[in-house]
Design a protein around this motif. Structure first.
Motif, PDB file in Angstrom:
ATOM      1  N   ILE A 153       0.493  -5.039  -3.747  1.00 18.78           N
ATOM      2  CA  ILE A 153       0.899  -4.778  -2.365  1.00 18.78           C
ATOM      3  C   ILE A 153      -0.184  -5.130  -1.350  1.00 18.78           C
ATOM      4  CG2 ILE A 153       0.150  -2.379  -2.497  1.00 18.78           C
ATOM      5  CD1 ILE A 153       2.524  -1.653  -0.708  1.00 18.78           C
ATOM      6  N   GLY A 154      -1.428  -5.172  -1.778  1.00 20.98           N
ATOM      7  CA  GLY A 154      -2.515  -5.463  -0.842  1.00 20.98           C
ATOM      8  C   GLY A 154      -2.384  -6.799  -0.160  1.00 20.98           C
ATOM      9  N   HIS A 155      -1.618  -7.703  -0.744  1.00 22.98           N
ATOM     10  CA  HIS A 155      -1.498  -9.030  -0.144  1.00 22.98           C
ATOM     11  C   HIS A 155      -0.083  -9.326   0.338  1.00 22.98           C
ATOM     12  CE1 HIS A 155      -5.661  -9.820  -0.684  1.00 22.98           C
ATOM     13  NE2 HIS A 155      -5.556  -9.318  -1.901  1.00 22.98           N
ATOM     14  N   ILE A 156       0.620  -8.264   0.718  1.00 18.82           N
ATOM     15  CA  ILE A 156       1.794  -8.401   1.568  1.00 18.82           C
ATOM     16  C   ILE A 156       1.299  -8.544   3.006  1.00 18.82           C
ATOM     17  CG2 ILE A 156       3.769  -7.170   2.571  1.00 18.82           C
ATOM     18  CD1 ILE A 156       4.281  -5.918  -0.107  1.00 18.82           C
ATOM     19  N   SER A 157       1.811  -9.505   3.737  1.00 20.54           N
ATOM     20  CA  SER A 157       1.426  -9.684   5.138  1.00 20.54           C
ATOM     21  C   SER A 157       2.222  -8.727   6.016  1.00 20.54           C
ATOM     22  CB  SER A 157       1.677 -11.121   5.593  1.00 20.54           C
ATOM     23  OG  SER A 157       1.353 -11.270   6.962  1.00 20.54           O
ATOM     24  N   VAL A 158       1.500  -7.911   6.789  1.00 14.56           N
ATOM     25  CA  VAL A 158       2.151  -6.958   7.693  1.00 14.56           C
ATOM     26  C   VAL A 158       1.803  -7.241   9.152  1.00 14.56           C
ATOM     27  CG1 VAL A 158       2.374  -5.127   5.973  1.00 14.56           C
ATOM     28  CG2 VAL A 158       0.273  -5.290   7.332  1.00 14.56           C
ATOM     29  N   ASP A 159       1.027  -8.294   9.399  1.00 12.16           N
ATOM     30  CA  ASP A 159       0.657  -8.685  10.762  1.00 12.16           C
ATOM     31  C   ASP A 159       0.636 -10.205  10.804  1.00 12.16           C
ATOM     32  OD1 ASP A 159      -0.363  -9.127  13.263  1.00 12.16           O
ATOM     33  OD2 ASP A 159      -2.166  -7.901  13.007  1.00 12.16           O
TER      34      ASP A 159
END
Length: 318
Positions: free
Chosen positions: A163-169
């Motif tokens: 999940i750390g490399h899901i883009s949220v911005d």
């Protein structure tokens, strides 16, 4: 011959830990060495061999039939190689082959460290009894893993749930992974501290400029420190909500150094999650602290080995 034990390795940028673990998750033999992360790949492998040599020298080794490895990643369970971001000397490094050679050809199961932590929390910790869960490590980086339909789900390469490399911005800062605006780039410990310092926060008398220091300041009411943790919580909530929408998880378990901040992190995270997880099938997600602590990596690697013995997970075939 009785073969009821699992050998386990937890490989990270700080330490290499090993253990012989029984089918109830109890560690009968332990070995640990610092990771020479800034040395070449051969030096790091020698440290792994030292840990393995301690395990194989124990009388209990004769009861071992499989080795589980949880490694910092990315990992590739199909090829048996690892490329940990925090161990520069290992790029496409043949870890499984090296471990198998040192252990007399035993089968080896390789998963990412987030998947290992997830397996541990599902086997013995906060996710026990839940059929669908997301477990996360929020520390120097942000990793994670999934439990789906009652079993840890490593995916084909052993990295599923990262999940750390899901883009949220979408317009956020570049991430070392090559993406932009990743959860890790906002919510990891170093980035919490980086943001607080950039906005004018000053460490206290102890000079602690890490996320631990920011958390202490937030507890004391420092508005800049509070904002930095709120922003991290918002990024985590967005990633969790996206994951939950895709796979319908019931519970989120969060461990790692940043989770040690307690309600400084968990309170704004739960508030933000209400804003992002709005569909009917994701509104009831529970968010809880991890229970396994520093043993999670080793116990999780043993859990992966246990899955192999139960026929639920394949060994790395190299």
């Amino acid at each position: 011959m009785q073969t009821d034990l699992n050998a386990a390795l937890d490989i990270g940028g700080t330490k290499i830990a090993g253990a012989l673990v029984d089918d109830r998750g109890r560690m009968l033999v332990r070995a640990t060495r610092p990771t020479p992360a800034q040395e070449d790949g051969a030096a790091v492998m020698r440290a792994v061999h030292t840990v393995l040599d301690e395990l194989t020298a124990a009388p209990e080794w004769s009861r071992t039939s499989v080795v589980g490895i949880g490694s910092a990643g990315p990992v590739d369970a199909q090829t048996g190689t690892v490329s940990p971001v925090n161990i520069p000397g290992w790029r496409d490094f043949p870890l499984v082959a090296g471990v198998r050679e040192r252990t007399g050809g035993l089968p080896v199961v390789l998963v990412g460290d987030g998947v290992a932590m997830t397996a541990a929390e599902h086997w013995q910790g906060a996710a026990r009894g839940h059929r669908n869960a997301l477990c996360m490590v929020v520390s120097t980086g942000v990793g994670g893993g999934l439990v789906l339909n009652g079993r840890p789900h490593p995916g084909p390469t052993g990295n599923a749930g990262h999940i750390g490399h899901i883009s949220v911005d979408l317009d956020g800062d570049p991430c070392p992974c090559g993406g932009r605006g990743c959860v890790e780039r906002i919510a990891s410990g170093p980035n919490i501290a980086r943001r607080a310092l950039a906005e004018g926060w000053q460490p206290g008398p102890d000079g602690d400029a890490t996320a631990v220091g920011v958390a202490a300041a937030a507890r004391a009411g420092d508005p800049v420190a509070i904002r930095s943790f709120d922003r991290a919580a918002q990024a985590l909530a967005a990633g969790i909500a996206a994951t939950a929408t895709l796979v319908e998880i019931e519970i989120v378990v969060i461990g790692g150094g940043v989770a040690g901040a307690g309600e400084v992190l968990f309170a704004p995270l739960r508030r933000a999650l209400k804003q992002y997880a709005t569909l009917s099938f994701v509104r009831g997600i529970k968010v809880v602290p991890a229970q396994m602590g520093t043993d999670a990596g080793v116990v999780g690697a043993a859990a992966a080995a246990q899955q192999y013995r139960a026929g639920a997970l394949a060994a790395t075939s190299v």
